[in-house]
Scaffold this motif. Structure first.
Motif, short mmCIF file in Angstrom:
data_model
loop_
_atom_site.label_atom_id
_atom_site.label_comp_id
_atom_site.label_asym_id
_atom_site.label_seq_id
_atom_site.Cartn_x
_atom_site.Cartn_y
_atom_site.Cartn_z
N PHE A 200 10.25 -9.10 8.44
CA PHE A 200 8.78 -8.65 8.22
C PHE A 200 8.18 -7.88 7.23
CE2 PHE A 200 11.78 -5.38 10.55
CZ PHE A 200 11.37 -4.38 9.58
N PHE A 201 9.20 -7.85 5.99
CA PHE A 201 9.05 -7.34 4.70
C PHE A 201 7.50 -7.34 4.30
CE2 PHE A 201 9.15 -6.78 0.16
CZ PHE A 201 9.65 -5.50 0.24
N GLY A 202 7.22 -8.88 4.16
CA GLY A 202 6.16 -9.40 3.20
C GLY A 202 4.78 -8.48 4.17
N GLU A 203 5.04 -8.59 5.60
CA GLU A 203 4.00 -8.19 6.72
C GLU A 203 3.82 -6.67 6.34
OE1 GLU A 203 3.64 -8.78 10.97
OE2 GLU A 203 4.72 -10.70 10.25
N LEU A 204 4.84 -5.87 6.25
CA LEU A 204 5.01 -4.72 6.15
C LEU A 204 4.23 -4.11 4.67
CD1 LEU A 204 6.17 -2.09 7.37
CD2 LEU A 204 8.15 -2.51 6.07
N VAL A 205 4.49 -4.90 3.88
CA VAL A 205 4.00 -4.41 2.43
C VAL A 205 2.40 -4.70 2.28
CG1 VAL A 205 4.00 -5.06 -0.11
CG2 VAL A 205 6.10 -4.63 1.11
N GLU A 206 2.09 -5.93 3.09
CA GLU A 206 0.75 -6.31 3.08
C GLU A 206 0.01 -5.38 3.84
OE1 GLU A 206 -1.99 -9.91 4.74
OE2 GLU A 206 0.04 -10.47 4.29
N PHE A 207 0.60 -4.72 5.00
CA PHE A 207 -0.09 -3.92 5.68
C PHE A 207 -0.22 -2.35 5.00
CE2 PHE A 207 0.45 -0.33 9.10
CZ PHE A 207 -1.02 -0.32 9.36
N ILE A 208 0.67 -2.02 4.41
CA ILE A 208 0.70 -0.57 4.03
C ILE A 208 -0.17 -0.52 2.68
CG2 ILE A 208 2.63 -0.70 2.29
CD1 ILE A 208 2.03 1.88 5.20
N THR A 209 -0.37 -1.95 2.10
CA THR A 209 -1.30 -1.72 0.87
C THR A 209 -2.86 -2.33 1.29
OG1 THR A 209 -0.71 -4.28 0.36
CG2 THR A 209 0.37 -2.38 -0.62
N SER A 210 -3.06 -2.48 2.63
CA SER A 210 -4.34 -2.93 3.16
C SER A 210 -5.41 -1.96 2.95
CB SER A 210 -4.19 -3.69 4.45
OG SER A 210 -3.64 -2.39 5.32
N GLY A 211 -5.28 -0.71 3.21
CA GLY A 211 -6.25 0.19 2.78
C GLY A 211 -5.89 1.70 2.66
N PRO A 212 -6.48 2.52 2.52
CA PRO A 212 -6.15 3.79 1.94
C PRO A 212 -4.84 4.77 3.08
CG PRO A 212 -8.47 4.07 2.51
CD PRO A 212 -8.05 2.67 2.56
N VAL A 213 -3.95 5.31 2.19
CA VAL A 213 -3.04 6.01 3.33
C VAL A 213 -3.40 7.45 2.85
CG1 VAL A 213 -1.38 4.31 3.42
CG2 VAL A 213 -1.34 5.90 1.67
N PHE A 214 -2.81 8.40 3.92
CA PHE A 214 -2.84 9.90 3.63
C PHE A 214 -1.52 10.38 3.32
CE2 PHE A 214 -3.89 14.32 4.54
CZ PHE A 214 -4.73 14.76 3.56
N ALA A 215 -1.19 10.45 1.84
CA ALA A 215 0.26 10.99 1.71
C ALA A 215 0.33 12.16 1.74
CB ALA A 215 0.49 10.41 0.56
N MET A 216 1.56 13.07 2.36
CA MET A 216 1.75 14.47 2.38
C MET A 216 3.10 14.79 2.30
SD MET A 216 -0.12 14.83 6.25
CE MET A 216 0.58 13.17 6.94
N VAL A 217 3.35 16.03 1.79
CA VAL A 217 4.62 16.49 1.75
C VAL A 217 4.57 17.86 2.63
CG1 VAL A 217 6.42 17.69 0.50
CG2 VAL A 217 5.25 15.74 -0.58
N TRP A 218 5.48 17.93 3.51
CA TRP A 218 5.48 19.12 4.64
C TRP A 218 6.94 20.03 4.26
CZ3 TRP A 218 1.81 20.78 7.82
CH2 TRP A 218 0.58 20.05 7.92
N GLU A 219 6.83 20.98 4.56
CA GLU A 219 7.99 22.09 4.16
C GLU A 219 8.25 22.99 5.41
OE1 GLU A 219 8.50 23.89 0.25
OE2 GLU A 219 7.84 25.97 1.53
#
Ligand code: RTP
Ligand code: MG
Length: 148
Positions: free
Chosen positions: A57-76
């Motif tokens: 599923f690697f190809g699908e996974l990369v395609e999906f995660i690059t398909s639109g904006p994501v909200f990246a966060m660091v939590w502590e």
């Protein structure tokens, strides 16, 4: 203090779940120390999911995660890595319990709303992939020491 990398995936952003997800970690008592809405370049996606390179599923996974904006966060916070994984729920929404993010909002394994680092090593690696040192802030809240 322990830090983890969490990311609202493209399906979560499309479904207007950023606020809901941020709110859960805030209410739990963790502290947001970095965040950005971004599109993931192909190369970063392949690095981030490098451990799954040989999976079908690697190809699908990369395609999906690059398909639109994501909200990246660091939590502590104390034990934030493991606690966030518990709050996310099982990878496959058929196994994730109600009350968890995936249990409440996701129905398919490929579109499971949120990513979270699975170990201290992954957290360090993923924070480094997505954030520059100067994008993370360190601050204290003037309240009880057990609220992070
Ligand atoms: P994540 O890395 O996204 O936080 O998810 P995770 O640790 O719970 O799961 P992991 O094993 O790292 O898998 C990464 C993502 O790949 C997708 N997946 N698809 N089609 C499949 O059988 C399958 N298995 C995994 C999921 O979207 C999972 O979140
Ligand atoms: Mg993973």
């Amino acid at each position: 203090m322990e830090k983890t990398f969490l990311m609202v995936k493209p399906d979560g952003v499309q479904r207007n779940l950023i606020g809901e997800i941020v709110s859960r970690f805030e209410k739990k008592g963790f502290q947001l120390v970095g965040a950005k809405l971004m599109s993931i370049p192909q190369e970063l996606a392949e690095k981030h999911y490098g451990e799954h390179k040989e999976r079908p599923f690697f190809g699908e996974l990369v395609e999906f995660i690059t398909s639109g904006p994501v909200f990246a966060m660091v939590w502590e916070g104390e034990n934030v890595i493991a606690t966030a994984r518990t709050m996310m729920g099982a990878t496959n929404p058929k196994d994730s319990l109600p009350g968890t993010i995936r249990g409440d909002f996701a129905a398919t394994v490929g579109k499971n709303i949120i990513h979270g680092s699975d170990s201290p090593e992954s957290a360090e690696r993923e924070i480094g992939l997505f954030f520059k040192e100067e994008e993370l802030v360190s601050y204290s809240k003037l309240i009880a020491e057990w609220i992070y």
